[in-house]
Design a protein around this motif. Structure first.
Motif, mmCIF file in Angstrom:
data_model
loop_
_atom_site.group_PDB
_atom_site.id
_atom_site.type_symbol
_atom_site.label_atom_id
_atom_site.label_comp_id
_atom_site.label_asym_id
_atom_site.label_seq_id
_atom_site.Cartn_x
_atom_site.Cartn_y
_atom_site.Cartn_z
ATOM 1 N N VAL A 27 -10.446 -5.999 12.121
ATOM 2 C CA VAL A 27 -10.925 -4.772 11.502
ATOM 3 C C VAL A 27 -12.268 -5.085 10.856
ATOM 4 C CG1 VAL A 27 -10.523 -3.038 9.714
ATOM 5 C CG2 VAL A 27 -8.637 -3.786 11.179
ATOM 6 N N VAL A 28 -13.297 -4.359 11.279
ATOM 7 C CA VAL A 28 -14.660 -4.556 10.787
ATOM 8 C C VAL A 28 -14.992 -3.444 9.797
ATOM 9 C CG1 VAL A 28 -17.089 -4.742 11.438
ATOM 10 C CG2 VAL A 28 -15.313 -5.640 12.969
ATOM 11 N N SER A 29 -15.456 -3.817 8.622
ATOM 12 C CA SER A 29 -15.744 -2.879 7.526
ATOM 13 C C SER A 29 -14.456 -2.231 7.049
ATOM 14 C CB SER A 29 -16.781 -1.835 7.937
ATOM 15 O OG SER A 29 -18.018 -2.462 8.168
ATOM 16 N N CYS A 30 -13.591 -3.058 6.539
ATOM 17 C CA CYS A 30 -12.262 -2.654 6.081
ATOM 18 C C CYS A 30 -12.323 -1.590 4.999
ATOM 19 C CB CYS A 30 -11.531 -3.894 5.572
ATOM 20 S SG CYS A 30 -9.928 -3.582 4.856
ATOM 21 N N GLY A 31 -13.182 -1.786 4.013
ATOM 22 C CA GLY A 31 -13.265 -0.842 2.909
ATOM 23 C C GLY A 31 -12.222 -1.126 1.845
ATOM 24 N N ALA A 32 -12.239 -0.327 0.816
ATOM 25 C CA ALA A 32 -11.364 -0.529 -0.338
ATOM 26 C C ALA A 32 -9.923 -0.141 -0.013
ATOM 27 C CB ALA A 32 -11.869 0.303 -1.517
ATOM 28 N N PRO A 33 -8.968 -0.895 -0.554
ATOM 29 C CA PRO A 33 -7.555 -0.556 -0.352
ATOM 30 C C PRO A 33 -7.239 0.870 -0.820
ATOM 31 C CG PRO A 33 -7.756 -2.763 -1.229
ATOM 32 C CD PRO A 33 -9.138 -2.152 -1.273
ATOM 33 N N LYS A 34 -6.471 1.543 -0.019
ATOM 34 C CA LYS A 34 -6.015 2.914 -0.249
ATOM 35 C C LYS A 34 -7.145 3.940 -0.221
ATOM 36 C CE LYS A 34 -1.949 1.470 -2.749
ATOM 37 N NZ LYS A 34 -1.151 1.552 -3.954
ATOM 38 N N MET A 37 -10.694 3.810 5.736
ATOM 39 C CA MET A 37 -9.963 3.957 7.001
ATOM 40 C C MET A 37 -9.641 2.588 7.580
ATOM 41 S SD MET A 37 -8.858 6.494 8.662
ATOM 42 C CE MET A 37 -7.449 6.006 9.610
ATOM 43 N N GLY A 38 -10.559 1.640 7.430
ATOM 44 C CA GLY A 38 -10.306 0.287 7.913
ATOM 45 C C GLY A 38 -9.106 -0.341 7.227
ATOM 46 N N TRP A 39 -8.995 -0.131 5.912
ATOM 47 C CA TRP A 39 -7.843 -0.652 5.177
ATOM 48 C C TRP A 39 -6.552 -0.053 5.735
ATOM 49 C CZ3 TRP A 39 -4.045 1.901 2.509
ATOM 50 C CH2 TRP A 39 -3.113 1.077 1.874
ATOM 51 N N TYR A 40 -6.596 1.241 6.053
ATOM 52 C CA TYR A 40 -5.393 1.884 6.590
ATOM 53 C C TYR A 40 -5.012 1.266 7.937
ATOM 54 C CZ TYR A 40 -1.887 5.330 7.662
ATOM 55 O OH TYR A 40 -0.681 5.930 7.967
ATOM 56 N N HIS A 41 -6.007 0.962 8.772
ATOM 57 C CA HIS A 41 -5.704 0.292 10.046
ATOM 58 C C HIS A 41 -5.104 -1.086 9.780
ATOM 59 C CE1 HIS A 41 -7.276 3.381 12.579
ATOM 60 N NE2 HIS A 41 -8.525 3.249 12.167
ATOM 61 N N CYS A 42 -5.631 -1.803 8.783
ATOM 62 C CA CYS A 42 -5.052 -3.101 8.419
ATOM 63 C C CYS A 42 -3.594 -2.937 8.027
ATOM 64 C CB CYS A 42 -5.818 -3.731 7.259
ATOM 65 S SG CYS A 42 -7.455 -4.350 7.671
ATOM 66 N N ALA A 72 -13.621 -1.790 -6.723
ATOM 67 C CA ALA A 72 -13.141 -1.824 -5.340
ATOM 68 C C ALA A 72 -13.060 -3.268 -4.836
ATOM 69 C CB ALA A 72 -14.061 -1.001 -4.444
ATOM 70 N N GLY A 73 -14.027 -4.091 -5.234
ATOM 71 C CA GLY A 73 -14.017 -5.499 -4.848
ATOM 72 C C GLY A 73 -12.809 -6.232 -5.396
ATOM 73 N N GLN A 74 -12.421 -5.927 -6.627
ATOM 74 C CA GLN A 74 -11.224 -6.546 -7.218
ATOM 75 C C GLN A 74 -9.970 -6.095 -6.481
ATOM 76 O OE1 GLN A 74 -10.988 -9.050 -9.536
ATOM 77 N NE2 GLN A 74 -8.885 -8.989 -8.815
ATOM 78 N N ALA A 75 -9.896 -4.808 -6.147
ATOM 79 C CA ALA A 75 -8.746 -4.299 -5.394
ATOM 80 C C ALA A 75 -8.678 -4.978 -4.021
ATOM 81 C CB ALA A 75 -8.839 -2.782 -5.242
ATOM 82 N N PHE A 76 -9.850 -5.181 -3.402
ATOM 83 C CA PHE A 76 -9.889 -5.846 -2.104
ATOM 84 C C PHE A 76 -9.433 -7.302 -2.236
ATOM 85 C CE2 PHE A 76 -12.016 -8.107 1.378
ATOM 86 C CZ PHE A 76 -11.556 -7.363 2.449
#
Length: 141
Positions: A27-34, A37-42, A72-76
């Motif tokens: 997954v490229v460019s996951c983004g912040a959890p929750k 969209m990338g996080w959701y694919h993860c 967001a970085g901490q959540a990631f």
């Protein structure tokens, strides 16, 4: 009933039958959890929702670099250190070129910003990914 898998013949399955071939997915460019969209694919891949696919790597150019100290970085970071991610041995990278070149079939799911996606697509192809799924919107034109 024959349902083609999301990655062509590599992961095509019959209803109720497991895929014979497991495909590694990045997954490229996951983004912040929750939020991303990338996080959701993860999440889908980690929970086994996509039959025949395994989350092998995550590329996150912002939250692993300049955005690491943000909320967001901490959540990631918490997501990255979660039991589910660690137990499945998912690797994390700051860029596509930082990760090892694929040695077999590997899918890149690109979930970046619209302006970044054409560049990320070229980087994935140049790196040797056999398949690329470009999350919408894929490009500005």
């Amino acid at each position: 009933v024959w349902l083609p898998g999301p990655f062509g013949p590599l992961a095509s399955t019959k209803v109720g039958v497991m895929a014979a071939t497991m495909v590694d997915v990045v997954v490229v460019s996951c983004g912040a959890p929750k939020r991303g969209m990338g996080w959701y694919h993860c999440k889908q891949l980690l929970e086994g929702c996509i039959e025949g696919a395994r989350l092998s790597d995550v590329v996150e150019p912002w939250l692993l670099t300049k955005g690491a100290d943000s909320e967001a970085g901490q959540a990631f970071s918490n997501f990255r250190q979660s039991e589910q991610v660690v137990s499945q041995k998912v690797m994390f990278h700051k860029s596509i070129e930082d990760m090892p070149a694929p040695t077999g079939p590997k899918v890149a799911i690109i979930c970046g910003r619209t302006a970044d996606n054409p560049r990320l697509f070229r980087e994935a192809v140049d790196r040797g990914f056999s398949h690329v799924y470009l999350e919408k919107p894929g490009a500005p034109t």
